[in-house]
Every structure is written in C-alpha cells, then in structure tokens.
Design a protein around this motif. Structure first.
Motif, short mmCIF file in Angstrom:
data_model
loop_
_atom_site.label_atom_id
_atom_site.label_comp_id
_atom_site.label_asym_id
_atom_site.label_seq_id
_atom_site.Cartn_x
_atom_site.Cartn_y
_atom_site.Cartn_z
N ASP A 130 0.82 -1.21 0.00
CA ASP A 130 0.00 0.00 0.00
C ASP A 130 0.86 1.26 0.00
O ASP A 130 1.83 1.37 0.76
N CYS A 132 -0.09 4.69 0.75
CA CYS A 132 -0.94 5.75 1.28
C CYS A 132 -0.12 7.05 1.20
O CYS A 132 1.11 6.99 1.13
N HIS A 194 -6.48 2.93 -4.30
CA HIS A 194 -6.50 3.04 -2.84
C HIS A 194 -7.10 4.39 -2.41
O HIS A 194 -6.80 4.88 -1.34
N HIS A 198 -7.30 9.59 0.64
CA HIS A 198 -7.00 8.72 1.78
C HIS A 198 -7.01 9.52 3.08
O HIS A 198 -6.10 9.45 3.90
N HIS A 284 3.08 -1.98 3.96
CA HIS A 284 3.09 -0.60 3.47
C HIS A 284 4.47 -0.28 2.90
O HIS A 284 5.48 -0.56 3.53
ZN LIG Z 1 -3.63 3.14 3.13
#
Ligand SMILES: [Zn+2]
Length: 327
Positions: A130, A132, A194, A198, A284
């Motif tokens: 991920d 983010c 995603h 966010h 992540h």
């Molecule tokens: Zn995330």
C-alpha cells in the motif's frame, strides 16, 4: 539588468522543465463510469469506463473470466450499453461477478471487508503493497529484495500496489523508479485503487473515519485515482483497497456499482498476522511501516530455500482471486 536576465533564464528553465515533465503524462479527458457489453478478441468483455486518451476515444474493459483489464480504442468495438444490474445479470456465472457477490456478502464488517484470501494453487501468497499518502520516500528495499530472491524463479515478480492519488502527486522520482522496474521486466504490477485523498482522522471513530468521513466524494476518490493512474501510464485493475481497510455495507455497495472489487487482507504483517498459503499479504511501502517491511524481509529470508525450489511463489492478484471464484 543582470538580475532581470537571471530571473528570466530561471523562469525559462522552469517552464522547460514543466513542459518536459508534462510530456511524460498521458492526456486523459472526460473520464467516466460507463457499462457496456462488447466482444473483444472473440470473447465477451465488460466495458467499465469511457474516456479520451491522447485524443482517442477509449474504453477500460475487464475480461470477466480472468479479471484482467485492458484499455482499448473505441474503433472496431461495437458496445451495447448496459445498466450495472444488467451487466451483473449477464455475467452472473463468471469469476468477476462471483467475486462481486462474495464481496457484497462480506460487506458487514467495519474493517477488512471484501476479498481477503486467494486460491492457494500451490504454496505461496499474493503480495499487496500500500502506498498511502506520505512525506517519506518509497521503501525501495521491498522491491530490490523481491527481485533478488525471485530472479531465478519468477521474473517478473508479480505484485499488487495499492496506490493513492496524493502519493503519485508527491513521489515523481519513485514513480519513475517503479516504471523502470516494470520496463526492465523485473516486476509486474497489478495497480489497485487506494482512493485519491486517503483522508484519516486520529480522533474520529471508525464509522465516520477514512472514506466513511461525512462529505466524502466517493466518485472522485475512485475515478480521480484511476484517471491519475492512466496519466502515469498505469493500467487500473478491477480491485480497490479501502483506506484503513475501513468500510460499511453502504459504501461497499456504492463501490461495487463502479464495477470494482474491495480487497482486504488476512495477513497484515505489521499487525502480527501470519502469511499462510493463499494469503493476501499487506505491507506498506510508503516509509510509514518499518515493522511490516522488516517482517516481510524476514519472511523472504525464511522462505529462501522454498523460493529456490519453487515451493513458495508469489501469485498475481487477478489470477489468485480469479481462480478462487472460477470454481
Ligand atoms: Zn492506506
């Protein structure tokens, strides 16, 4: 006068730089949700999006058996427009609609709704990384370690990257680095939406946090990210990962009506969950979860012999979810 010249030169340099970096982006206009049935390569496909790419009317379509996507120019296709309900009725026996039905049934939880496990054909996992929003650089060691470990058994290394619009805005050199790894055939990426912003609150309860925050523009969060992916030359997949893995029944149902499937995880390494055969592993790569990255590097080390003997593989996300629901 000298200062004026200096400033003019600086400005010209800046504009030139803007022009060069602008060239690297693909032009995308009128990006919209659009469902239609079309035959493509002699198979029924479902068109999910319509847009103009570099001046050419194009469609994003999904192969409902394989769960793979493709961007195809409109020329030579004769689409039959469908409503979303007509589309799922038409394709009801495909892995794609079965995965959508399963995600819908699993939408009751506030956390980790959606598909959390793939089909374990052999031993191995599906890796999702991920990205983010973050001020930190990409954790490149994840990718270099994967490439080193798998170079003799799986090249390119299949992995899924869940990417946000905001991360793309602020990580140009990391994006170029990833593009380089794709181009050199070292990695093969399934790009997972995603969300764009966010957003997260450190005080709000889960039921009004992340995408459940009041006044969230879900349409922009979904389509804005896909558009940004296409501008970067990335192909949006049919998969979506909820920020914070937080959702409720209503937002899952809204999300599904865009033709995309929420992907959770049954092995978020930083939370101490173990990776088993068929797991959808979550780490992540945005520099904010060093524990997860460390655990993953350790996992790779533990599996070194199995990887060499092809007893531990990485599976492509579309293939893994597709196989789970083609039974
Ligand atoms: Zn995330």
């Amino acid at each position: 006068m000298i200062r004026f010249l200096k400033n003019t030169l600086l400005l010209m340099g800046f504009l030139l730089l803007m022009a060069i970096s602008g060239l690297a982006q693909v032009n995308v206009d009128n990006y919209s949700r659009f469902f239609a049935l079309t035959s493509y390569q002699n198979k029924d496909h479902l068109i999910l999006r319509k847009f103009i790419r570099s001046g050419v009317l194009s469609y994003l379509l999904v192969n409902p058996q394989e769960l793979t996507t493709e961007i195809v120019p409109a020329t030579n296709l004769s689409p039959k427009v469908l409503t979303w309900n007509q589309a799922i009725a038409y394709f009801k026996n495909t892995a794609y609609v079965k995965a959508i039905d399963a995600a819908s049934l699993l939408s009751g939880n506030l956390q980790d709704a959606g598909i959390i496990h793939g089909f374990p054909k052999e031993k191995g996992i599906t890796l999702t990384i991920d990205l983010c929003p973050s001020h930190k650089p990409l954790d490149r060691v994840i990718f270099t370690s994967l490439i080193t470990e798998f170079q003799k058994t799986e090249k390119p290394v299949p992995l899924a990257i869940s990417i946000t619009g905001r991360w793309m805005l602020t990580h140009r050199s990391d994006l170029d680095w990833l593009k380089g790894l794709v181009k050199s055939g070292d990695i093969d990426v399934t790009w997972v939406d995603h969300s764009y912003n966010h957003r997260v609150s450190f005080s709000a309860p889960l039921k009004t946090n992340f995408l459940l925050e009041p006044a969230t523009d879900l349409n922009f969060e979904i389509l804005g990210t896909e558009l940004a992916m296409i501008q970067q030359g990335f192909l949006p997949s049919v998969f979506f990962r909820f920020p914070g893995l937080v959702s409720d029944r209503q937002i899952v149902s809204q999300l599904l009506s865009y033709g995309i499937i929420p992907i959770g995880s049954d092995a978020w390494l930083a939370k101490g969950q173990a990776a088993n055969s068929g797991s959808i592993v979550l780490i992540h790569g945005n520099g904010n979860e060093p524990v997860g990255v460390k655990d993953f590097i350790q996992l790779l080390k533990n599996k070194q012999v199995d990887v060499k003997n092809k007893n531990w593989l990485l599976y492509d996300l579309s293939e893994s979810v597709g196989d789970e629901f083609s039974q």
